[in-house]
Enzyme design. Structure first.
Site, PDB file in Angstrom:
ATOM      1  N   CYS A 143     -15.866  69.077  17.647  1.00  0.00           N
ATOM      2  CA  CYS A 143     -16.125  70.533  17.027  1.00  0.00           C
ATOM      3  C   CYS A 143     -16.786  70.383  15.539  1.00  0.00           C
ATOM      4  CB  CYS A 143     -15.247  71.498  16.597  1.00  0.00           C
ATOM      5  SG  CYS A 143     -15.076  73.101  15.431  1.00  0.00           S
ATOM      6  N   GLU A 183      -7.606  66.422  20.389  1.00  0.00           N
ATOM      7  CA  GLU A 183      -6.446  65.969  20.068  1.00  0.00           C
ATOM      8  C   GLU A 183      -5.469  66.336  19.389  1.00  0.00           C
ATOM      9  OE1 GLU A 183      -8.871  67.828  16.753  1.00  0.00           O
ATOM     10  OE2 GLU A 183      -9.324  66.218  17.740  1.00  0.00           O
ATOM     11  N   HIS A 230     -11.302  71.457  20.095  1.00  0.00           N
ATOM     12  CA  HIS A 230     -10.782  69.786  19.702  1.00  0.00           C
ATOM     13  C   HIS A 230      -9.165  68.983  20.626  1.00  0.00           C
ATOM     14  CE1 HIS A 230     -10.723  70.543  15.384  1.00  0.00           C
ATOM     15  NE2 HIS A 230     -11.231  71.857  15.939  1.00  0.00           N
TER      16      HIS A 230
END
Length: 314
Positions: free
Chosen positions: A128, A241, A239
């Site tokens: 990002c 994660e 993202h």
């Protein structure tokens, strides 16, 4: 051949195998300036790492060491000499903050290019804001981004022709690629985008390969994954994660089994690439003292913060 000789050969073989085992790479995560919400709650700290990045990297079989902002070039050179790879995480800090995330990233980017040009192998994954920083630095520190509307939304990747001939997706399974391209599994949280037009206008399309595109809520086409043509540097605008480790309901992070499975690919990628160099700490105690385990994690999710947990640094 006697039994004792056979036993001796077996034991020797086992010892050789054990001594040859790689314990796993150590990947650095760059810290960044505190968000305003964190500044108000933790005034004695200056930088942070969202714990979701740590968990994602550790889930792929690597260790994590924080890389502090506001340090000297000598500090960053030493970090790169002992680490096996680096992640530029996402966040909300500005690129013009002196001695901040972008300044540290610029120094790391310069050193990492030198290392790779000299025949070593040192990967960087930008996520990002980290993706945006990679291209910002490649563009000489000149602003490249366009305002867009792609917050709190899951999207499928629109792969471009030739994406399979890439470091990032070349070894991905058909199942993973099918999930990424057909389901809304990538977690997007960005107000800025980098468009193919801006990459062409600045000549970055000659240095970086666009691998996938997406469209924001207003129909703007933006780049969602890229990689350097010459360096083991990869950037993703989303993202992965968050799929497994961030649970704030307003973020609409995809948490399905397939979303979690596909997200693993990106941190598995950096862990695998980081295993391709032999950088190491001078001693086991040096490594132990550098790891993220030396720092406390703070549970911030119950306070309404953007992240479930963070590591804080003074």
């Amino acid at each position: 051949m006697t039994l004792n000789i056979i036993e001796s050969l077996i034991i020797s073989s086992l010892l050789f195998t054990l001594s040859s085992c790689h314990e796993g790479p150590v990947i650095g995560i760059l810290t960044e300036e505190l968000l305003h919400s964190l500044q108000n709650q933790y005034p004695n700290y200056t930088s942070y790492i969202a714990a979701s990045y740590v968990k994602a990297i550790e889930g792929s079989g690597a260790r994590v060491a924080p890389i502090l902002i506001g340090q000297s070039e000598a500090y960053y050179r030493k970090q790169i000499s002992v680490l096996n790879g680096i992640v530029f995480p996402g966040g909300a800090c500005l690129f013009d903050n002196p001695n901040g995330y972008a300044d540290a990233g610029a120094t790391i980017f310069k050193i990492a290019k030198e290392v790779n040009k000299n025949g070593d192998y040192f990967p960087i994954l930008g996520v990002c804001l980290g993706f945006e920083l990679l291209l910002h630095l490649a563009n000489g520190g000149n602003e490249l981004r366009t305002r867009c509307s792609s917050e709190n939304v899951g999207l499928p990747l629109k792969f471009v022709p030739g994406f399979r001939n890439s470091r990032l997706y070349g070894q991905a399974s058909i199942e993973i690629l099918s999930i990424l391209s057909s389901l809304s599994v990538t977690s997007n949280h960005h107000r800025y985008c980098i468009t193919p037009k801006n990459m062409t206008r600045t000549g970055l399309d000659k240095e970086w390969k666009i691998l996938s595109l997406n469209m924001d809520k207003n129909g703007l086409i933006f780049v969602s994954s890229i990689e350097s043509i010459d360096m083991p540097f990869v950037g993703i605008q989303f993202h992965p994660e968050k799929n497994s480790y961030e649970w704030k309901k307003s973020q609409n992070n995809p948490h399905s089994r397939k979303a979690v499975l596909s997200a693993r690919h990106f941190y598995d990628w950096i862990a695998n690439e980081a295993s391709k160099n032999e950088h190491s700490y001078p001693s086991e105690s040096d490594k132990t003292n550098a790891l993220i385990e030396n720092y406390s994690v703070f549970y911030t999710g119950k306070q309404g913060a953007s992240y479930e947990e963070v590591y804080l640094f003074k």
